[in-house]
Design a protein around this motif. Structure first.
Motif, PDB file in Angstrom:
ATOM      1  N   LEU A  10       0.901  -1.330  -0.115  1.00  0.00           N
ATOM      2  CA  LEU A  10      -0.030   0.058   0.050  1.00  0.00           C
ATOM      3  C   LEU A  10       0.903   1.280   0.066  1.00  0.00           C
ATOM      4  CD1 LEU A  10      -2.716  -1.130   2.464  1.00  0.00           C
ATOM      5  CD2 LEU A  10      -3.240  -0.689   0.041  1.00  0.00           C
ATOM      6  N   GLU A  11       2.029   1.304   0.751  1.00  0.00           N
ATOM      7  CA  GLU A  11       2.806   2.376   1.105  1.00  0.00           C
ATOM      8  C   GLU A  11       3.417   2.722  -0.425  1.00  0.00           C
ATOM      9  OE1 GLU A  11       6.763   2.934   3.325  1.00  0.00           O
ATOM     10  OE2 GLU A  11       5.129   3.027   4.655  1.00  0.00           O
ATOM     11  N   ASN A  12       4.082   1.589  -0.931  1.00  0.00           N
ATOM     12  CA  ASN A  12       4.698   1.799  -2.166  1.00  0.00           C
ATOM     13  C   ASN A  12       3.869   2.164  -3.513  1.00  0.00           C
ATOM     14  OD1 ASN A  12       7.056   0.972  -0.839  1.00  0.00           O
ATOM     15  ND2 ASN A  12       6.606  -1.041  -1.683  1.00  0.00           N
ATOM     16  N   ASN A  13       2.552   2.108  -3.197  1.00  0.00           N
ATOM     17  CA  ASN A  13       1.565   2.506  -4.237  1.00  0.00           C
ATOM     18  C   ASN A  13       0.754   3.972  -3.681  1.00  0.00           C
ATOM     19  OD1 ASN A  13       1.201   0.475  -6.626  1.00  0.00           O
ATOM     20  ND2 ASN A  13       1.744  -0.634  -4.831  1.00  0.00           N
ATOM     21  N   GLY A  14       1.402   4.640  -2.979  1.00  0.00           N
ATOM     22  CA  GLY A  14       0.934   5.979  -2.559  1.00  0.00           C
ATOM     23  C   GLY A  14      -0.447   6.076  -1.492  1.00  0.00           C
ATOM     24  N   ILE A  15      -0.502   4.865  -1.105  1.00  0.00           N
ATOM     25  CA  ILE A  15      -1.777   4.840  -0.017  1.00  0.00           C
ATOM     26  C   ILE A  15      -0.929   5.004   1.268  1.00  0.00           C
ATOM     27  CG2 ILE A  15      -3.526   3.545   1.215  1.00  0.00           C
ATOM     28  CD1 ILE A  15      -4.103   4.157  -1.708  1.00  0.00           C
ATOM     29  N   ASP A  16      -1.437   6.033   2.226  1.00  0.00           N
ATOM     30  CA  ASP A  16      -0.896   6.397   3.307  1.00  0.00           C
ATOM     31  C   ASP A  16      -2.010   6.473   4.521  1.00  0.00           C
ATOM     32  OD1 ASP A  16      -1.954   8.920   2.883  1.00  0.00           O
ATOM     33  OD2 ASP A  16      -0.141   9.749   2.651  1.00  0.00           O
ATOM     34  N   GLU A  17      -1.683   6.901   5.604  1.00  0.00           N
ATOM     35  CA  GLU A  17      -2.564   6.831   6.618  1.00  0.00           C
ATOM     36  C   GLU A  17      -3.423   5.708   6.944  1.00  0.00           C
ATOM     37  OE1 GLU A  17      -5.003  10.545   7.225  1.00  0.00           O
ATOM     38  OE2 GLU A  17      -4.025  11.250   5.497  1.00  0.00           O
ATOM     39  N   VAL A  18      -2.622   4.554   6.912  1.00  0.00           N
ATOM     40  CA  VAL A  18      -3.067   3.086   7.204  1.00  0.00           C
ATOM     41  C   VAL A  18      -3.207   2.931   8.464  1.00  0.00           C
ATOM     42  CG1 VAL A  18      -2.860   0.846   6.805  1.00  0.00           C
ATOM     43  CG2 VAL A  18      -2.201   2.521   4.953  1.00  0.00           C
ATOM     44  N   GLU A  19      -4.351   2.383   9.172  1.00  0.00           N
ATOM     45  CA  GLU A  19      -4.614   2.209  10.552  1.00  0.00           C
ATOM     46  C   GLU A  19      -5.054   0.755  10.704  1.00  0.00           C
ATOM     47  OE1 GLU A  19      -8.140   3.529  13.605  1.00  0.00           O
ATOM     48  OE2 GLU A  19      -7.192   4.967  12.378  1.00  0.00           O
ATOM     49  N   GLU A  20      -4.654  -0.089  11.428  1.00  0.00           N
ATOM     50  CA  GLU A  20      -5.089  -1.263  11.529  1.00  0.00           C
ATOM     51  C   GLU A  20      -6.399  -1.250  12.551  1.00  0.00           C
ATOM     52  OE1 GLU A  20      -3.787  -5.314  14.038  1.00  0.00           O
ATOM     53  OE2 GLU A  20      -2.414  -4.549  12.540  1.00  0.00           O
ATOM     54  N   PHE A  32      -7.705   3.247   5.372  1.00  0.00           N
ATOM     55  CA  PHE A  32      -6.804   4.107   5.003  1.00  0.00           C
ATOM     56  C   PHE A  32      -7.443   4.970   4.175  1.00  0.00           C
ATOM     57  CE2 PHE A  32      -7.540   0.517   2.089  1.00  0.00           C
ATOM     58  CZ  PHE A  32      -7.644   0.966   0.786  1.00  0.00           C
ATOM     59  N   PHE A  33      -6.666   5.946   3.625  1.00  0.00           N
ATOM     60  CA  PHE A  33      -7.150   7.096   2.977  1.00  0.00           C
ATOM     61  C   PHE A  33      -6.604   7.272   1.421  1.00  0.00           C
ATOM     62  CE2 PHE A  33      -8.093   8.259   6.994  1.00  0.00           C
ATOM     63  CZ  PHE A  33      -9.407   8.845   7.062  1.00  0.00           C
ATOM     64  N   TYR A  34      -7.301   7.662   0.550  1.00  0.00           N
ATOM     65  CA  TYR A  34      -6.513   7.865  -0.848  1.00  0.00           C
ATOM     66  C   TYR A  34      -6.711   9.356  -0.823  1.00  0.00           C
ATOM     67  CZ  TYR A  34      -5.596   8.042  -5.748  1.00  0.00           C
ATOM     68  OH  TYR A  34      -4.960   8.349  -6.951  1.00  0.00           O
ATOM     69  N   ASP A  35      -5.188   9.795  -0.964  1.00  0.00           N
ATOM     70  CA  ASP A  35      -4.994  11.216  -1.214  1.00  0.00           C
ATOM     71  C   ASP A  35      -4.766  11.661  -2.407  1.00  0.00           C
ATOM     72  OD1 ASP A  35      -5.232  12.016   1.509  1.00  0.00           O
ATOM     73  OD2 ASP A  35      -3.309  11.211   1.893  1.00  0.00           O
ATOM     74  N   PHE A  36      -5.334  12.422  -2.956  1.00  0.00           N
ATOM     75  CA  PHE A  36      -5.198  12.852  -4.388  1.00  0.00           C
ATOM     76  C   PHE A  36      -3.995  13.775  -4.817  1.00  0.00           C
ATOM     77  CE2 PHE A  36      -9.658  12.408  -3.713  1.00  0.00           C
ATOM     78  CZ  PHE A  36      -9.909  11.409  -4.720  1.00  0.00           C
ATOM     79  N   ASP A  37      -3.266  13.552  -5.711  1.00  0.00           N
ATOM     80  CA  ASP A  37      -2.098  14.235  -6.094  1.00  0.00           C
ATOM     81  C   ASP A  37      -2.547  15.468  -6.746  1.00  0.00           C
ATOM     82  OD1 ASP A  37      -2.360  13.835  -8.775  1.00  0.00           O
ATOM     83  OD2 ASP A  37      -0.830  11.962  -8.710  1.00  0.00           O
ATOM     84  N   GLU A  38      -1.574  16.423  -6.992  1.00  0.00           N
ATOM     85  CA  GLU A  38      -1.940  17.832  -7.609  1.00  0.00           C
ATOM     86  C   GLU A  38      -2.392  17.702  -9.097  1.00  0.00           C
ATOM     87  OE1 GLU A  38       0.165  21.665  -9.022  1.00  0.00           O
ATOM     88  OE2 GLU A  38       1.085  20.818  -6.921  1.00  0.00           O
ATOM     89  N   ASP A  39      -1.952  16.435  -9.869  1.00  0.00           N
ATOM     90  CA  ASP A  39      -2.630  16.615 -11.194  1.00  0.00           C
ATOM     91  C   ASP A  39      -3.803  15.954 -11.245  1.00  0.00           C
ATOM     92  OD1 ASP A  39       0.042  17.420 -12.255  1.00  0.00           O
ATOM     93  OD2 ASP A  39       0.694  15.178 -12.424  1.00  0.00           O
ATOM     94  N   GLU A  40      -4.358  15.071 -10.217  1.00  0.00           N
ATOM     95  CA  GLU A  40      -5.502  14.711 -10.013  1.00  0.00           C
ATOM     96  C   GLU A  40      -6.784  15.584  -9.800  1.00  0.00           C
ATOM     97  OE1 GLU A  40      -4.764   9.934  -8.991  1.00  0.00           O
ATOM     98  OE2 GLU A  40      -4.978  11.400  -7.122  1.00  0.00           O
ATOM     99  N   GLU A 104     -10.818  17.574   3.637  1.00  0.00           N
ATOM    100  CA  GLU A 104      -9.364  17.097   3.604  1.00  0.00           C
ATOM    101  C   GLU A 104      -9.113  16.643   2.002  1.00  0.00           C
ATOM    102  OE1 GLU A 104      -7.356  16.249   6.134  1.00  0.00           O
ATOM    103  OE2 GLU A 104      -8.721  17.483   7.633  1.00  0.00           O
ATOM    104  N   GLU A 105     -10.015  16.732   1.242  1.00  0.00           N
ATOM    105  CA  GLU A 105      -9.745  16.234  -0.206  1.00  0.00           C
ATOM    106  C   GLU A 105      -8.983  14.827  -0.413  1.00  0.00           C
ATOM    107  OE1 GLU A 105      -7.854  19.645  -2.435  1.00  0.00           O
ATOM    108  OE2 GLU A 105      -9.755  19.988  -3.126  1.00  0.00           O
ATOM    109  N   LYS A 106      -9.640  13.846   0.304  1.00  0.00           N
ATOM    110  CA  LYS A 106      -9.223  12.583   0.194  1.00  0.00           C
ATOM    111  C   LYS A 106     -10.331  11.711   0.569  1.00  0.00           C
ATOM    112  CE  LYS A 106      -7.672  12.672   4.797  1.00  0.00           C
ATOM    113  NZ  LYS A 106      -6.441  12.700   5.746  1.00  0.00           N
TER     114      LYS A 106
END
Length: 129
Positions: A10-20, A32-40, A104-106
């Motif tokens: 997940l981390e290697n694919n841009g997914i962060d804020e992962v909570e068990e 977890f949250f999907y955060d959008f990048d600037e281009d998106e 939060e835009e996520k």
């Protein structure tokens, strides 16, 4: 099933804020949250501006064009990542998404991973989620 491998993927694919949430009965449940990048975000603005007659950041512009575009991007990308995890780690996975968080835009997701078959609704019900 190694939780560490899932988290690294997940981390290697841009997914962060992962909570068990839970790790029992051969089930690994995370939020977890999907955060959008600037281009998106720019693409969503461009799409909403092109498709909507409403003013930028207006109610209709936001509700009917901007947010749905971002939800689609998040859904497509998360689905691809989850499918890659399933293939790579040879496990089962299902996920659900929640509405886009405008402040939060996520987008928030809950995913369940297991080496056994399961129904996500039952797992989440057992966890009172």
């Amino acid at each position: 099933m190694k939780k560490r491998d899932i988290l690294e993927f997940l981390e290697n694919n841009g997914i962060d804020e992962v909570e068990e949430i839970s790790s029992k009965n051969k089930m690994y449940v995370i939020k977890f949250f999907y955060d959008f990048d600037e281009d998106e975000l720019k693409a969503a603005i461009g799409y909403a501006n092109d498709e909507s007659d409403d003013e930028e950041n207006g109610d209709i512009w936001t509700r009917d064009y901007y947010i749905p575009y971002l939800n689609d991007i998040a859904s497509d990308n998360v689905n691809e990542i989850i499918e890659e995890i399933m293939d790579e780690l040879e496990i089962n996975a299902q996920y659900i998404s929640y509405d886009f968080d405008e402040e939060e835009e996520k987008c928030e997701y809950i995913a369940v991973f297991s080496t056994e078959d399961f129904e996500i609704e039952e797992v989440l019900e057992d966890l009172d989620i």
